[in-house]
Motif scaffolding. Structure first.
Motif, mmCIF file in Angstrom:
data_model
loop_
_atom_site.group_PDB
_atom_site.id
_atom_site.type_symbol
_atom_site.label_atom_id
_atom_site.label_comp_id
_atom_site.label_asym_id
_atom_site.label_seq_id
_atom_site.Cartn_x
_atom_site.Cartn_y
_atom_site.Cartn_z
ATOM 1 N N HIS A 146 0.835 -1.200 0.000
ATOM 2 C CA HIS A 146 0.000 0.000 0.000
ATOM 3 C C HIS A 146 0.870 1.251 0.000
ATOM 4 O O HIS A 146 1.915 1.301 0.652
ATOM 5 N N ASP B 294 -3.039 6.615 -0.006
ATOM 6 C CA ASP B 294 -3.708 6.116 -1.206
ATOM 7 C C ASP B 294 -5.164 5.737 -0.949
ATOM 8 O O ASP B 294 -6.055 6.158 -1.678
ATOM 9 N N LYS B 295 -5.409 4.934 0.103
ATOM 10 C CA LYS B 295 -6.751 4.403 0.324
ATOM 11 C C LYS B 295 -7.182 4.599 1.770
ATOM 12 O O LYS B 295 -6.362 4.738 2.676
ATOM 13 N N PHE C 194 -9.906 2.371 4.033
ATOM 14 C CA PHE C 194 -10.835 1.252 4.120
ATOM 15 C C PHE C 194 -11.928 1.587 5.142
ATOM 16 O O PHE C 194 -11.639 2.104 6.235
ATOM 17 N N PRO D 80 -7.634 10.888 1.449
ATOM 18 C CA PRO D 80 -6.891 9.908 0.639
ATOM 19 C C PRO D 80 -7.307 9.970 -0.826
ATOM 20 O O PRO D 80 -8.270 10.654 -1.190
ATOM 21 N N GLN D 81 -6.603 9.229 -1.659
ATOM 22 C CA GLN D 81 -6.908 9.229 -3.086
ATOM 23 C C GLN D 81 -8.237 8.547 -3.391
ATOM 24 O O GLN D 81 -8.936 8.927 -4.322
ATOM 25 N N THR D 82 -8.590 7.546 -2.613
ATOM 26 C CA THR D 82 -9.846 6.832 -2.854
ATOM 27 C C THR D 82 -10.401 6.274 -1.553
ATOM 28 O O THR D 82 -9.646 5.998 -0.602
ATOM 29 N N LEU D 83 -11.718 6.141 -1.496
ATOM 30 C CA LEU D 83 -12.416 5.550 -0.361
ATOM 31 C C LEU D 83 -12.857 4.146 -0.748
ATOM 32 O O LEU D 83 -13.373 3.946 -1.852
ATOM 33 N N VAL D 84 -12.671 3.183 0.146
ATOM 34 C CA VAL D 84 -13.021 1.787 -0.154
ATOM 35 C C VAL D 84 -14.032 1.301 0.882
ATOM 36 O O VAL D 84 -13.652 0.720 1.903
ATOM 37 N N THR E 61 -11.899 13.336 -4.014
ATOM 38 C CA THR E 61 -11.438 11.951 -3.977
ATOM 39 C C THR E 61 -12.366 11.089 -4.820
ATOM 40 O O THR E 61 -13.216 11.609 -5.546
ATOM 41 N N THR F 215 -13.944 3.529 -4.520
ATOM 42 C CA THR F 215 -13.668 2.225 -5.114
ATOM 43 C C THR F 215 -14.297 1.170 -4.210
ATOM 44 O O THR F 215 -13.796 0.919 -3.108
ATOM 45 N N LYS G 124 -10.534 -5.732 1.653
ATOM 46 C CA LYS G 124 -10.228 -4.772 2.709
ATOM 47 C C LYS G 124 -10.006 -5.529 4.017
ATOM 48 O O LYS G 124 -10.597 -5.217 5.053
#
Length: 380
Positions: free
Chosen positions: A5, A9-10, A12, A74-78, A109, A112, A122
């Motif tokens: 990671h 970045d992410k 979770f 962050p760059q993306t939410l999961v 953001t 994903t 995750k």
């Protein structure tokens, strides 16, 4: 598979399966709450918050609190495929909830989603949930809380201790890793907080208002859009109305049932005039014409009558003034004032009978006869 990671970045996101609870002071009943859990996979830094439910509003609120706690985006939410995030699950192109999509756009953001029925996407946050059970739930099980803020304060304290606990086989804790390598990699937070947007479509009524069913309240739209379909986007504080992607009205949200929020410029000229009627309005109109008309309208409003009746009388007087020569109308007002008659009909009769064309001859009044007379002998 061992996943690598990148910092920032992410994020979770998940909910703990077991709820927590507090006691309602007023009713004494136990209120169960859901626990929102999130972690950054690079540093394994954890966040937890108790919310009333897993509904959309509570999910968005918890997510916003999480980003503020992290101090960045962050760059993306999961997230998991929970109902607050997904309208229709799909392994390749799931349909996101519009509110979550707006939230991601506001914070700069993306979202994903994890694969449906595949929690290994995750696994770190799944492991965090287990740690939360051991390091938060277990330590709070013998404590009693009487409101949600006090429960969240205790949760935050235990999560902070968890983040400051040294990890196995590593010479640092989660908080040290987060502060050293990851926090500066996060994107900056926006200046304004996010508010959930709700979307509706309405047809503008003949009174140039739309009805917002959630508030049972009416909001005005420019009268030129009467009968057209418009799109209404409203938040907790604002109501915005669009027609073909053009913003045509903005109102502060009002929850007064059966109430009207109307902007003057949205009304046609006739309706604006009708709403502006007041004694001051008519007196100003009279003053702009002549002193006699001002005095006459002032005398009209001194009558003990219902205001609506007086407004109609004034409308008739103003209508007469537009149809009559200015000098004649001024004389007519003077005649009516001399006779103490303050009505539209009396003024109209004066003008129809051309009473203003006759010049009244001044009458010399003689003294009345009486016995109280002092003769010359009185002054001797």
């Amino acid at each position: 598979m061992v996943l690598e990671h990148k910092p920032g970045d992410k994020l979770f996101i998940d909910y703990a399966g077991k709820p927590l609870s507090y006691i309602d002071r007023q009713t004494g009943e136990e209120v169960q709450v859901q626990v929102f859990v999130a972690c950054l996979p690079y540093s394994d830094y954890c966040f937890a918050l108790a919310v009333p439910s897993q509904k959309l509003e509570d999910f968005i609120h918890a997510l916003g609190c999480c980003l503020r706690e992290l101090g960045g985006v962050p760059q993306t939410l999961v997230p998991d495929n929970l109902k607050a995030a997904v309208i229709r699950a799909n392994a390749y192109e799931p349909d996101l909830n519009k509110a979550l999509e707006d939230f991601a756009n506001h914070y700069g953001t993306s979202v994903t989603l994890a694969r449906p029925r595949k929690p290994q996407d995750k696994s770190l946050v799944e492991n965090q949930v287990k740690l939360i059970y051991n390091r938060v739930y277990a330590k709070l099980r013998k404590l009693t809380f009487f409101d949600l803020p006090s429960l969240n304060k205790a949760i935050a304290q235990k999560v902070r201790e968890h983040n400051q606990t040294r990890m196995q086989q590593k010479d640092y804790c989660r908080e040290e890793k987060f502060l050293a390598d990851e926090k500066q990699a996060l994107q900056p937070l926006p200046q304004t907080t996010f508010e959930i947007k709700y979307y509706r479509e309405h047809k503008v009524a003949k009174n140039n208002h739309i009805y917002l069913g959630m508030d049972k309240h009416y909001y005005s739209v420019p009268y030129t859009y009467i009968g057209m379909k418009v799109k209404v986007i409203y938040t907790r504080s604002l109501v915005k109305i669009y027609h073909k992607s053009n913003l045509i009205a903005t109102h502060l949200r009002n929850t007064k049932k059966a109430g009207y929020t109307t902007r003057k410029e949205h009304l046609c000229s006739h309706h604006q005039y009708y709403k502006e009627r007041s004694p001051a309005y008519y007196l100003q109109r009279g003053y702009n014409h002549s002193e006699e008309r001002y005095r006459y309208l002032e005398a009209v409003f001194k009558q003990d009558k219902y205001p609506e009746q007086l407004y109609k009388t004034c409308d008739g007087i103003l209508n007469l003034s537009r149809k009559t020569n200015g000098e004649s109308f001024t004389k007519a007002c003077g005649i009516a004032l001399d006779h103490g008659k303050y009505s539209y009909r009396f003024l109209k009769q004066i003008l129809e009978n051309r009473m203003t064309e006759y010049q009244e001859e001044p009458q010399v009044k003689s003294l009345p006869t009486h016995g109280n007379i002092r003769g010359a002998s009185f002054y001797k």
